[in-house]
Design a protein around this motif. Structure first.
Motif, PDB file in Angstrom:
ATOM      1  N   GLY A 327      -6.651  -4.436  -7.860  1.00  0.00           N
ATOM      2  CA  GLY A 327      -6.608  -3.210  -8.637  1.00  0.00           C
ATOM      3  C   GLY A 327      -6.786  -1.935  -7.857  1.00  0.00           C
ATOM      4  O   GLY A 327      -7.087  -0.894  -8.453  1.00  0.00           O
ATOM      5  N   ASP A 328      -6.599  -1.942  -6.538  1.00  0.00           N
ATOM      6  CA  ASP A 328      -6.744  -0.700  -5.781  1.00  0.00           C
ATOM      7  C   ASP A 328      -5.662   0.310  -6.144  1.00  0.00           C
ATOM      8  O   ASP A 328      -5.939   1.500  -6.315  1.00  0.00           O
ATOM      9  CB  ASP A 328      -6.698  -0.990  -4.277  1.00  0.00           C
ATOM     10  N   SER A 329      -4.419  -0.151  -6.222  1.00  0.00           N
ATOM     11  CA  SER A 329      -3.314   0.753  -6.566  1.00  0.00           C
ATOM     12  C   SER A 329      -2.929   0.634  -8.032  1.00  0.00           C
ATOM     13  O   SER A 329      -2.727   1.625  -8.720  1.00  0.00           O
ATOM     14  CB  SER A 329      -2.095   0.446  -5.683  1.00  0.00           C
ATOM     15  N   LYS A 330      -2.826  -0.595  -8.514  1.00  0.00           N
ATOM     16  CA  LYS A 330      -2.510  -0.870  -9.912  1.00  0.00           C
ATOM     17  C   LYS A 330      -3.473  -1.933 -10.397  1.00  0.00           C
ATOM     18  O   LYS A 330      -3.873  -2.821  -9.636  1.00  0.00           O
ATOM     19  CB  LYS A 330      -1.060  -1.353 -10.043  1.00  0.00           C
ATOM     20  N   LYS A 331      -3.824  -1.862 -11.653  1.00  0.00           N
ATOM     21  CA  LYS A 331      -4.872  -2.743 -12.161  1.00  0.00           C
ATOM     22  C   LYS A 331      -4.477  -4.212 -12.135  1.00  0.00           C
ATOM     23  O   LYS A 331      -5.341  -5.090 -12.087  1.00  0.00           O
ATOM     24  CB  LYS A 331      -5.265  -2.334 -13.576  1.00  0.00           C
ATOM     25  N   ASP A 332      -3.171  -4.522 -12.138  1.00  0.00           N
ATOM     26  CA  ASP A 332      -2.734  -5.914 -12.131  1.00  0.00           C
ATOM     27  C   ASP A 332      -2.158  -6.325 -10.775  1.00  0.00           C
ATOM     28  O   ASP A 332      -1.388  -7.270 -10.678  1.00  0.00           O
ATOM     29  CB  ASP A 332      -1.692  -6.151 -13.228  1.00  0.00           C
ATOM     30  N   GLU A 333      -2.546  -5.629  -9.707  1.00  0.00           N
ATOM     31  CA  GLU A 333      -1.982  -5.882  -8.378  1.00  0.00           C
ATOM     32  C   GLU A 333      -3.077  -6.280  -7.385  1.00  0.00           C
ATOM     33  O   GLU A 333      -4.112  -5.636  -7.286  1.00  0.00           O
ATOM     34  CB  GLU A 333      -1.258  -4.633  -7.876  1.00  0.00           C
ATOM     35  N   ILE A 334      -2.811  -7.369  -6.649  1.00  0.00           N
ATOM     36  CA  ILE A 334      -3.670  -7.784  -5.539  1.00  0.00           C
ATOM     37  C   ILE A 334      -3.052  -7.259  -4.246  1.00  0.00           C
ATOM     38  O   ILE A 334      -1.834  -7.340  -4.052  1.00  0.00           O
ATOM     39  CB  ILE A 334      -3.786  -9.314  -5.451  1.00  0.00           C
ATOM     40  N   SER A 335      -3.882  -6.748  -3.352  1.00  0.00           N
ATOM     41  CA  SER A 335      -3.389  -6.259  -2.062  1.00  0.00           C
ATOM     42  C   SER A 335      -4.289  -6.765  -0.950  1.00  0.00           C
ATOM     43  O   SER A 335      -5.440  -7.148  -1.176  1.00  0.00           O
ATOM     44  CB  SER A 335      -3.338  -4.728  -2.054  1.00  0.00           C
ATOM     45  N   TRP A 336      -3.754  -6.795   0.280  1.00  0.00           N
ATOM     46  CA  TRP A 336      -4.509  -7.212   1.452  1.00  0.00           C
ATOM     47  C   TRP A 336      -3.948  -6.497   2.673  1.00  0.00           C
ATOM     48  O   TRP A 336      -2.880  -5.871   2.619  1.00  0.00           O
ATOM     49  CB  TRP A 336      -4.445  -8.731   1.631  1.00  0.00           C
ATOM     50  N   VAL A 337      -4.653  -6.581   3.772  1.00  0.00           N
ATOM     51  CA  VAL A 337      -4.270  -5.885   4.997  1.00  0.00           C
ATOM     52  C   VAL A 337      -4.098  -6.909   6.112  1.00  0.00           C
ATOM     53  O   VAL A 337      -4.998  -7.715   6.369  1.00  0.00           O
ATOM     54  CB  VAL A 337      -5.323  -4.837   5.406  1.00  0.00           C
ATOM     55  N   ALA A 338      -2.937  -6.893   6.766  1.00  0.00           N
ATOM     56  CA  ALA A 338      -2.673  -7.751   7.925  1.00  0.00           C
ATOM     57  C   ALA A 338      -2.963  -6.958   9.189  1.00  0.00           C
ATOM     58  O   ALA A 338      -2.511  -5.819   9.341  1.00  0.00           O
ATOM     59  CB  ALA A 338      -1.226  -8.230   7.921  1.00  0.00           C
ATOM     60  N   GLU A 339      -3.735  -7.557  10.092  1.00  0.00           N
ATOM     61  CA  GLU A 339      -4.070  -6.921  11.362  1.00  0.00           C
ATOM     62  C   GLU A 339      -3.594  -7.789  12.520  1.00  0.00           C
ATOM     63  O   GLU A 339      -3.830  -8.993  12.520  1.00  0.00           O
ATOM     64  CB  GLU A 339      -5.584  -6.702  11.462  1.00  0.00           C
ATOM     65  N   PRO A 340      -2.940  -7.158  13.529  1.00  0.00           N
ATOM     66  CA  PRO A 340      -2.487  -5.774  13.530  1.00  0.00           C
ATOM     67  C   PRO A 340      -1.364  -5.559  12.516  1.00  0.00           C
ATOM     68  O   PRO A 340      -0.795  -6.521  12.012  1.00  0.00           O
ATOM     69  CB  PRO A 340      -1.996  -5.567  14.961  1.00  0.00           C
ATOM     70  N   ARG A 341      -1.075  -4.315  12.233  1.00  0.00           N
ATOM     71  CA  ARG A 341      -0.050  -4.000  11.246  1.00  0.00           C
ATOM     72  C   ARG A 341       1.272  -4.645  11.642  1.00  0.00           C
ATOM     73  O   ARG A 341       1.676  -4.602  12.804  1.00  0.00           O
ATOM     74  CB  ARG A 341       0.128  -2.485  11.129  1.00  0.00           C
ATOM     75  N   GLN A 342       1.959  -5.233  10.661  1.00  0.00           N
ATOM     76  CA  GLN A 342       3.186  -5.972  10.917  1.00  0.00           C
ATOM     77  C   GLN A 342       4.386  -5.257  10.307  1.00  0.00           C
ATOM     78  O   GLN A 342       4.266  -4.562   9.297  1.00  0.00           O
ATOM     79  CB  GLN A 342       3.082  -7.381  10.323  1.00  0.00           C
ATOM     80  N   ASP A 343       5.554  -5.457  10.939  1.00  0.00           N
ATOM     81  CA  ASP A 343       6.787  -4.937  10.361  1.00  0.00           C
ATOM     82  C   ASP A 343       7.085  -5.679   9.065  1.00  0.00           C
ATOM     83  O   ASP A 343       6.792  -6.878   8.941  1.00  0.00           O
ATOM     84  CB  ASP A 343       7.951  -5.116  11.334  1.00  0.00           C
ATOM     85  N   PRO A 344       7.671  -4.997   8.086  1.00  0.00           N
ATOM     86  CA  PRO A 344       8.002  -5.670   6.827  1.00  0.00           C
ATOM     87  C   PRO A 344       8.888  -6.888   7.064  1.00  0.00           C
ATOM     88  O   PRO A 344       9.863  -6.830   7.811  1.00  0.00           O
ATOM     89  CB  PRO A 344       8.742  -4.585   6.029  1.00  0.00           C
ATOM     90  N   GLY A 345       8.528  -7.999   6.445  1.00  0.00           N
ATOM     91  CA  GLY A 345       9.315  -9.216   6.557  1.00  0.00           C
ATOM     92  C   GLY A 345       8.970 -10.099   7.737  1.00  0.00           C
ATOM     93  O   GLY A 345       9.547 -11.180   7.880  1.00  0.00           O
TER      94      GLY A 345
END
Length: 494
Positions: A327-345
């Motif tokens: 719910g950080d951005s939307k109440k029904d959304e789970i988010s996480w952080v990949a380290e180091p930052r990765q290119d999409p896909g």
């Protein structure tokens, strides 16, 4: 020999049977000369020594002939000669030797001198009972189980957490090409390259004749800079052949043969030079023609030779449990952080959600390349309001896989259901004002002007400021009689 230094070493003369063992009683010395092809009659160095090794200064990229003879008084033996070429200047040493002594791992440079390299020691733990290969981009060490011949791997930060890579072959040698996400495995009569995700990539060599006529693989090496793969094969007649495979035609080509190579334990080819560790723990080198054979007699009991590559791009990826949020951005959304930052896909994530307890019962699963996931409405509807749940993230890229879990996440609060038994009432007002807002917990009052026609209204409840539930079907009242100029409308909910 490095780019600026060389070490000449030799074995002392053999004692006669009636002489006392050792050489300390002998009054002998050694003469060492160093010449180049351009000045064969004018040595660039002439040294006398009472030891059996001598360090000399050389110029990068120059070929040298080292000559040694033993002398007693004015009597000297004939010179023995070896040829070697200094490395071209390098920013970092191309290889290092590992030696295990009294449970301590020692790192040695090209000349066999001890060097401080705590990072290498930490990476190659435990060391050094078998063949090993280190992927510096992911900090993963691949090794061979000496008992079963299985290929195992572990992260340098977790040496006790060992995982199985391959078990269906009795593996003798392995080598890794990090930039190509490739691990090459060799058994006695077969060499296969694997993707680091453990799928077969290419069959490099496989003996197709009867076993008695097959050449046995006795050494394997790869060069991550060029993509070349080399292997030594020994034929039944004792001849040893060196083969090279490049990444263009993917076919092994014979480079050279020899009958003079010692029995080797490990092979490494770097910068056009062939390095090896013998079964007796000696180290040596030669060229790709398997000529100009040199052995460092000043160094013994070496366990392994390893390539040194600076890390150009990190391929390791991790998701820390603390970065997983609901719910950080939307109440029904789970988010996480990949380290180091990765290119999409570049990373594939498998998300598993457990309603009751992590890894217990059926899980809702989803696959995504994003670092967020919107929970579907049918899943939320099947759960209780503000349901507690646990989550597991299994991620994989071309180089590695990882697994992260977090417990105690909470689904969003469900909005209230639509009110029931809603009725609409109208009364005439004289103040001609518009009012709004709660009158009581179940009643809302509005006043507005009505000329003619119908007045319609629907009602919804909310349990949070922005969590409004479903609206009721519209209800209406007829004001077309014209006798009412202002209406006060009450919506009553039960």
């Amino acid at each position: 020999m490095s780019d600026t230094k060389a070490k000449v070493s030799w074995i002392p003369p053999v004692n006669l049977p009636f002489q006392v063992s050792g050489n300390s009683w002998r009054n002998i010395s050694y003469e060492v000369r160093l010449v180049t092809p351009d000045t064969p009659d004018s040595p660039v160095a002439i040294k006398m020594s009472n030891e059996t090794s001598l360090a000399l200064t050389v110029s990068p990229g120059v070929e040298y002939t080292a000559s040694v003879r033993v002398c007693w008084n004015s009597v000297c033996s004939a010179f023995l000669n070896v040829i070697n070429t200094a490395f071209i200047p390098f920013k970092y040493p191309p290889i290092a030797f590992l030696k295990r002594s009294n449970e301590v791992t020692i790192v040695l440079d090209l000349l066999g001198e001890e060097t401080q390299a705590a990072q290498i020691v930490d990476a190659f733990q435990p060391c050094c009972d078998g063949i090993m290969a280190f992927d510096n981009s992911t900090q993963i060490l691949y090794s061979i189980d000496s008992n079963e011949g299985n290929v195992m791997f572990h992260r340098a930060s977790e040496p006790n957490e060992v995982y199985l890579f391959a078990s269906f072959l009795t593996i003798k040698f392995l080598t890794v090409l990090p930039s190509r996400a490739m691990l090459v495995l060799a058994s006695s009569y077969q060499i296969i390259s694997y993707r680091l995700t453990a799928t077969v990539e290419h069959v490099i060599y496989s003996c197709s004749t009867v076993l008695e006529d097959c050449a046995e693989i006795i050494g394997l090496s790869s060069d991550d800079d060029t993509g070349e793969i080399h292997f030594l094969a020994q034929f039944p007649n004792g001849t040893t052949a060196l083969y090279e495979l490049n990444q263009e035609d993917r076919t092994p080509h014979l480079l050279s043969t020899s009958t003079d190579l010692p029995n080797i334990r490990q092979l490494l080819i770097s910068h056009g030079k062939v390095f090896f560790v013998t079964q007796k723990g000696r180290v040596g080198q030669c060229d790709k023609k398997l000529g100009s054979l040199n052995v460092n007699y000043a160094l013994a009991d070496v366990n392994a030779v390893i390539p040194l590559h600076p890390m150009t791009s990190p391929n390791r990826v991790e998701v820390q449990p603390d970065s997983i949020a609901m719910g950080d951005s939307k109440k029904d959304e789970i988010s996480w952080v990949a380290e180091p930052r990765q290119d999409p896909g570049s990373v594939l994530y498998k998300i598993s959600l457990y309603k009751d307890k992590l890894f217990v019962g059926d899980a809702y699963t989803a696959i995504t390349t994003l670092t967020k996931l919107t929970l579907p409405q049918d899943l939320l509807q099947s759960w209780s309001s503000a349901q507690k749940f646990d989550m597991n993230i299994a991620g994989i890229n071309a180089w590695m896989s990882f697994n992260t879990s977090k417990t105690g996440l909470q689904a969003p609060l469900k909005p209230p259901t639509a009110p029931t038994n809603v009725r609409l009432y109208a009364t005439q007002q004289d103040d001609a004002t518009t009012q709004g807002g709660p009158v009581a917990s179940t009643v809302t009052h509005y006043s507005f002007e009505v000329k003619s026609g119908k007045v319609e209204c629907s009602v919804a409840a909310a349990n949070e400021p922005n969590n409004i539930g479903e609206y009721t079907p519209k209800i209406s009242i007829d004001s077309s009689g014209g006798s009412i100029s202002w209406l006060s409308i009450f919506q009553c909910m039960k």
